[in-house]
Scaffold this motif. Structure first.
Motif: not given
Length: 293
Positions: A197-220
């Motif tokens: 659960t802590d590992d999953i929360e770490a990934y959620k934390y990283a992707f909660s940063r402003p612009g992070a989700v769009t940036a990751a998808i922009n690679y594709y």
């Protein structure tokens, strides 16, 4: 939570071809006099995916795991064009000397593998050995997918990610339930190892940063809008480690790189998923150690 191996936030500053500043965050361990082992993560990850390898190889190497631009604590420039392959390769080219080295052992997974294949081909003088996990060579992936209907069906998400807004909404929905499914799903997730659960929360934390989700998808999005050019053959020693329970990539892609690599070794881990470095870290580390000897 903020996962941490080092107590410091470490950054290198690089410059784009447009003379814009981009800060790349990294985590490091090991003696700075030892050779550099540079880790490059994939989607939807950040440096934390390499936690088992950082601990293992810090005795013999200066181990450095970066957050790619757009991920984690690294800068997140806006616009799809900022995530095309040429810019990501330029990032790596500048990171190595910025860390005080002339070359490295390059270790990569998933999208990081696509970057690493390309980087090694374009800048062979900067890579002593290449280790890629569950990522096909980019020059063969497109043709393989066109001929292999099973792989074409497995690559559906690449086309889904081309749609504006909807992919971002799907990742953020229900407290980023999608990330939880990706890493802990019965078929797609870490099947042999542990993803707490802590590992999953770490990934959620990283992707909660402003612009992070769009940036990751922009690679594709960038790989479709700015298709990479064909890259030269790779002459340095290359190890491919492949988890055979990968539901996104056909196992046949691993050995297909023989056609464009002069010195290629493939190691299969039958029980491992796409997240092979987290699923079976002991076996991955053993294959890496044998290869590096």
């Amino acid at each position: 939570m903020r996962p941490c191996i080092s107590n410091l936030l470490l950054f290198v500053t690089i410059w784009t071809t447009d003379s814009e500043e981009v800060k790349i965050h990294y985590v490091a361990q090991g003696d700075v006099t030892k050779p550099l082992m540079l880790f490059v993560h994939g989607f939807p990850e950040f440096w934390y995916s390499w936690r088992y390898q950082l601990r293992k190889f810090k005795k013999d190497y200066r181990v450095v795991a970066i957050d790619l631009r757009g991920y984690g604590d690294s800068d997140k420039p806006s616009g799809v064009a900022n995530y095309q392959m040429s810019k990501i390769v330029s990032d790596l080219k500048q990171v190595i000397p910025a860390l005080g080295y002339r070359s490295c052992v390059l270790v990569a997974h998933d999208w990081g593998g696509t970057i690493a294949w390309t980087f090694t081909a374009m800048h062979p003088e900067l890579v002593d050995k290449l280790i890629v996990m569950n990522c096909p060579h980019p020059s063969i992936f497109r043709s393989y997918m066109e001929k292999n209907m099973a792989q074409f069906k497995k690559s559906w998400y690449i086309f889904f990610f081309q749609i504006p807004f909807l992919p971002e909404l799907s990742v953020r929905a229900n407290d980023m339930k999608a990330l939880e499914r990706i890493f802990t799903g019965r078929k797609d997730g870490v099947t042999t190892g542990k993803c707490s659960t802590d590992d999953i929360e770490a990934y959620k934390y990283a992707f909660s940063r402003p612009g992070a989700v769009t940036a990751a998808i922009n690679y594709y999005r960038a790989t479709i809008r700015f298709p990479p050019k064909r890259i030269p053959r790779i002459s340095c020693p290359v190890l491919t480690i492949w988890g055979c329970k990968d539901t996104a990539l056909e196992t046949g892609l691993a050995a297909a790189a023989d056609a464009v690599v002069d010195n290629h070794t493939v190691k299969y881990i039958e029980e491992a998923s796409h997240w092979v470095m987290m699923d079976t870290p002991d076996k991955v580390n053993k294959h890496m150690t044998d290869f590096l000897k």
